[in-house]
Each structure stands twice: as structure tokens, then as C-alpha cells.
Design an enzyme around this catalytic site. Structure first.
Site, PDB file in Angstrom:
ATOM      1  N   CYS A  54       0.504  -9.244  -0.048  1.00 28.54           N
ATOM      2  CA  CYS A  54      -0.107  -8.717  -1.329  1.00 28.54           C
ATOM      3  C   CYS A  54       1.046  -8.315  -2.187  1.00 28.54           C
ATOM      4  O   CYS A  54       2.144  -9.145  -2.011  1.00 28.54           O
ATOM      5  CB  CYS A  54      -1.054  -7.497  -1.161  1.00 28.54           C
ATOM      6  N   ARG A  55       0.997  -7.533  -2.921  1.00 26.71           N
ATOM      7  CA  ARG A  55       2.228  -7.422  -4.048  1.00 26.71           C
ATOM      8  C   ARG A  55       3.169  -6.595  -3.399  1.00 26.71           C
ATOM      9  O   ARG A  55       4.443  -6.868  -3.414  1.00 26.71           O
ATOM     10  CB  ARG A  55       1.506  -6.636  -5.574  1.00 26.71           C
TER      11      ARG A  55
END
Length: 102
Positions: free
Chosen positions: A65-66
């Protein structure tokens, strides 16, 4: 859930290894920047809409993800659904950009 660094992941991608890379960010984040994973937002997994992941239950599934938080949550959810080998990318896209986009 296991974990992998962005350096280890990049080495495996660069070697041409076939990997199951899943990006659990939102579509707008994916459009802005991605490292080639298949987009399956965390909300989709939370809603148990995992049909397209089912064939990978016995395989290694690398999730990012981020920053590594949503992907860790996705790994735990998938583990609870019977996935055998989930791998969280430490630091996510932020770590990837820091490491490889100087």
C-alpha cells in the site's frame, strides 16, 4: 504474514520472477503512481470480495500500500480467510520511492 523489504521485492521483480503483487490502495492513488501490482483496494478485501484472489490461496501473495499499514491489515484478513503465504511490503510505495527514485 511475512514481510519483505522494497529492495528484496525489486530484486525479485528485476530477476523476472513471477510474483503475485497486490496493491491495496485506492484507485486514485494507483493512477497517480504504481509499481505494477494488481489493484484490489483494501475495502474490497474487507468486504470479503476475494474471488479473483482465491486461485492464489496456496501461493505467495505480496501485498503493498502507501506505507505498509493497509497492506498489513490486508495480509491479516487474507490469513484469516485461509491464505497460506501473505507477505507485507515494509514501508509500501513511500519506501519504494525513497529507495529507487532519487
Amino acid at each position: 504474514m511475512n514481510s519483505i523489504t522494497v529492495q528484496e521485492l525489486k530484486k525479485r521483480i528485476d530477476s523476472g520472477e513471477k510474483i503475485n503483487l497486490i496493491d491495496v490502495r485506492e484507485p486514485a492513488e494507483y493512477e497517480e503512481y504504481n509499481i505494477g501490482g494488481k489493484l484490489i483496494p483494501l475495502g474490497t478485501i474487507q468486504n470479503m470480495e476475494t474471488d479473483e484472489l482465491e486461485p492464489l490461496k496456496e501461493e505467495e501473495v505480496i501485498i503493498h500500500c502507501r506505507s505498509g499499514k493497509r497492506s498489513a491489515a490486508a495480509c491479516l484478513l487474507l490469513d484469516s480467510m485461509g491464505f497460506k503465504n501473505t507477505v507485507n511490503v515494509e514501508g509500501g510505495v513511500l519506501a519504494w520511492r525513497d529507495a529507487f527514485e532519487q
